[in-house]
Design a protein around this motif. Structure first.
Motif, PDB file in Angstrom:
ATOM      1  N   ASP A  87       9.096  14.490   0.041  1.00  0.00           N
ATOM      2  CA  ASP A  87       9.154  15.549   1.005  1.00  0.00           C
ATOM      3  C   ASP A  87       8.619  15.163   2.209  1.00  0.00           C
ATOM      4  OD1 ASP A  87       6.686  15.907   0.378  1.00  0.00           O
ATOM      5  OD2 ASP A  87       6.826  17.488  -1.037  1.00  0.00           O
ATOM      6  N   LYS A  88       8.722  16.034   3.349  1.00  0.00           N
ATOM      7  CA  LYS A  88       8.076  15.668   4.653  1.00  0.00           C
ATOM      8  C   LYS A  88       6.453  15.494   4.573  1.00  0.00           C
ATOM      9  CE  LYS A  88       8.649  15.775   9.242  1.00  0.00           C
ATOM     10  NZ  LYS A  88       7.411  15.444   9.604  1.00  0.00           N
ATOM     11  N   GLU A  89       6.020  16.327   3.622  1.00  0.00           N
ATOM     12  CA  GLU A  89       4.627  16.295   3.383  1.00  0.00           C
ATOM     13  C   GLU A  89       4.030  14.708   3.347  1.00  0.00           C
ATOM     14  OE1 GLU A  89       1.015  18.471   1.089  1.00  0.00           O
ATOM     15  OE2 GLU A  89       3.028  19.527   0.932  1.00  0.00           O
ATOM     16  N   ALA A  90       4.630  14.433   2.163  1.00  0.00           N
ATOM     17  CA  ALA A  90       4.450  13.022   1.598  1.00  0.00           C
ATOM     18  C   ALA A  90       4.567  11.955   3.015  1.00  0.00           C
ATOM     19  CB  ALA A  90       5.133  12.505   0.473  1.00  0.00           C
ATOM     20  N   LEU A  91       5.815  11.985   3.692  1.00  0.00           N
ATOM     21  CA  LEU A  91       5.773  11.241   4.873  1.00  0.00           C
ATOM     22  C   LEU A  91       4.697  11.294   5.809  1.00  0.00           C
ATOM     23  CD1 LEU A  91       7.560   9.261   6.365  1.00  0.00           C
ATOM     24  CD2 LEU A  91       8.864  11.108   7.219  1.00  0.00           C
ATOM     25  N   ASP A  92       4.484  12.656   6.076  1.00  0.00           N
ATOM     26  CA  ASP A  92       3.454  12.722   7.146  1.00  0.00           C
ATOM     27  C   ASP A  92       2.269  12.274   6.601  1.00  0.00           C
ATOM     28  OD1 ASP A  92       5.132  14.352   8.459  1.00  0.00           O
ATOM     29  OD2 ASP A  92       4.450  16.312   7.818  1.00  0.00           O
ATOM     30  N   GLN A  93       1.845  12.408   5.473  1.00  0.00           N
ATOM     31  CA  GLN A  93       0.649  11.600   4.794  1.00  0.00           C
ATOM     32  C   GLN A  93       0.510  10.277   5.213  1.00  0.00           C
ATOM     33  OE1 GLN A  93      -0.017  13.277   0.751  1.00  0.00           O
ATOM     34  NE2 GLN A  93      -0.690  15.138   1.551  1.00  0.00           N
TER      35      GLN A  93
ATOM     36  N   GLU B 199       0.854  -1.250  -0.156  1.00  0.00           N
ATOM     37  CA  GLU B 199      -0.333   0.086  -0.056  1.00  0.00           C
ATOM     38  C   GLU B 199       0.797   1.379  -0.045  1.00  0.00           C
ATOM     39  OE1 GLU B 199      -3.241   0.121  -0.327  1.00  0.00           O
ATOM     40  OE2 GLU B 199      -3.125  -1.921  -0.744  1.00  0.00           O
ATOM     41  N   THR B 200       1.929   1.437   0.735  1.00  0.00           N
ATOM     42  CA  THR B 200       2.732   2.312   0.822  1.00  0.00           C
ATOM     43  C   THR B 200       3.400   2.796  -0.331  1.00  0.00           C
ATOM     44  OG1 THR B 200       3.317   1.985   3.136  1.00  0.00           O
ATOM     45  CG2 THR B 200       4.880   3.517   1.909  1.00  0.00           C
ATOM     46  N   ARG B 201       3.899   1.735  -1.245  1.00  0.00           N
ATOM     47  CA  ARG B 201       4.331   1.893  -2.496  1.00  0.00           C
ATOM     48  C   ARG B 201       3.270   2.708  -3.548  1.00  0.00           C
ATOM     49  NH1 ARG B 201       7.932  -3.686  -3.185  1.00  0.00           N
ATOM     50  NH2 ARG B 201       9.593  -3.102  -1.912  1.00  0.00           N
ATOM     51  N   LYS B 202       2.170   2.630  -3.296  1.00  0.00           N
ATOM     52  CA  LYS B 202       1.216   3.245  -4.211  1.00  0.00           C
ATOM     53  C   LYS B 202       1.070   4.704  -3.703  1.00  0.00           C
ATOM     54  CE  LYS B 202      -1.563  -1.040  -4.400  1.00  0.00           C
ATOM     55  NZ  LYS B 202      -2.866  -1.678  -3.898  1.00  0.00           N
TER      56      LYS B 202
ATOM     57  N   ALA C 143       1.187   8.836  -3.310  1.00  0.00           N
ATOM     58  CA  ALA C 143       1.994   9.777  -3.791  1.00  0.00           C
ATOM     59  C   ALA C 143       3.150  10.433  -2.904  1.00  0.00           C
ATOM     60  CB  ALA C 143       0.810  10.899  -3.990  1.00  0.00           C
ATOM     61  N   GLY C 144       4.252  10.593  -3.588  1.00  0.00           N
ATOM     62  CA  GLY C 144       5.307  11.180  -3.182  1.00  0.00           C
ATOM     63  C   GLY C 144       6.308  10.049  -2.429  1.00  0.00           C
ATOM     64  N   ASN C 145       5.592   8.589  -2.644  1.00  0.00           N
ATOM     65  CA  ASN C 145       7.021   7.685  -1.985  1.00  0.00           C
ATOM     66  C   ASN C 145       7.833   7.276  -3.402  1.00  0.00           C
ATOM     67  OD1 ASN C 145       7.249   4.500  -2.239  1.00  0.00           O
ATOM     68  ND2 ASN C 145       7.574   5.212  -0.138  1.00  0.00           N
ATOM     69  N   ILE C 146       9.007   7.210  -3.141  1.00  0.00           N
ATOM     70  CA  ILE C 146      10.019   6.824  -4.118  1.00  0.00           C
ATOM     71  C   ILE C 146      10.429   5.566  -3.874  1.00  0.00           C
ATOM     72  CG2 ILE C 146      12.405   7.445  -4.856  1.00  0.00           C
ATOM     73  CD1 ILE C 146      11.839  10.564  -3.735  1.00  0.00           C
ATOM     74  N   SER C 147      10.375   4.974  -2.837  1.00  0.00           N
ATOM     75  CA  SER C 147      10.787   3.709  -2.533  1.00  0.00           C
ATOM     76  C   SER C 147      10.744   3.304  -1.201  1.00  0.00           C
ATOM     77  CB  SER C 147      12.426   3.319  -2.796  1.00  0.00           C
ATOM     78  OG  SER C 147      13.280   3.995  -2.014  1.00  0.00           O
ATOM     79  N   TYR C 148      10.211   2.093  -0.614  1.00  0.00           N
ATOM     80  CA  TYR C 148       9.939   1.717   0.336  1.00  0.00           C
ATOM     81  C   TYR C 148      10.180   0.096   0.790  1.00  0.00           C
ATOM     82  CZ  TYR C 148       7.043   1.512   4.546  1.00  0.00           C
ATOM     83  OH  TYR C 148       6.504   1.462   5.690  1.00  0.00           O
ATOM     84  N   ALA C 149      11.347  -0.175   1.493  1.00  0.00           N
ATOM     85  CA  ALA C 149      11.591  -1.789   1.542  1.00  0.00           C
ATOM     86  C   ALA C 149      11.926  -2.162   2.634  1.00  0.00           C
ATOM     87  CB  ALA C 149      12.905  -2.051   0.499  1.00  0.00           C
TER      88      ALA C 149
END
Length: 94
Positions: free
Chosen positions: A58-64, A28-31, A33-39
């Motif tokens: 950016d920090k906004e994407a991480l906060d979301q 779900e995280t890989r889908k 917006a703002g996620n570049i990679s997640y492993a």
């Protein structure tokens, strides 16, 4: 860009359960917006150390992400399987 290193020390008897819970979280995280990679990575010398290595626009994407339904659902389950509090470090390029 923001890089997140989230290091978990998982109870030895809960490693497989921990990994199972992360499957949906990662998918779900890989889908998002703002996620570049997640492993997810397992320490070679100590399989109890399991680390998320993430890249965000950016920090906004991480906060979301941290307010997403799948994160709020799964993170407490992961937290309960750990021996100590998760160690999270945020990095930016120099």
């Amino acid at each position: 860009m923001l890089k997140v290193i989230a290091k978990c020390l998982v109870k030895a008897e809960e490693i497989q359960t921990f990994k199972q819970y992360t499957i949906k979280l990662i998918e779900e995280t890989r889908k998002e917006a703002g996620n570049i990679s997640y492993a997810l990575y397992e320490d070679i010398a100590n399989p109890q150390i399991i680390t998320f290595i993430e890249e965000w626009q950016d920090k906004e994407a991480l906060d979301q992400h941290m307010n997403s339904e799948h994160f709020r659902e799964i993170f407490p389950k992961l937290k309960a399987l750990q021996e100590k509090e998760i160690e999270v470090n945020l990095y930016k390029k120099c």
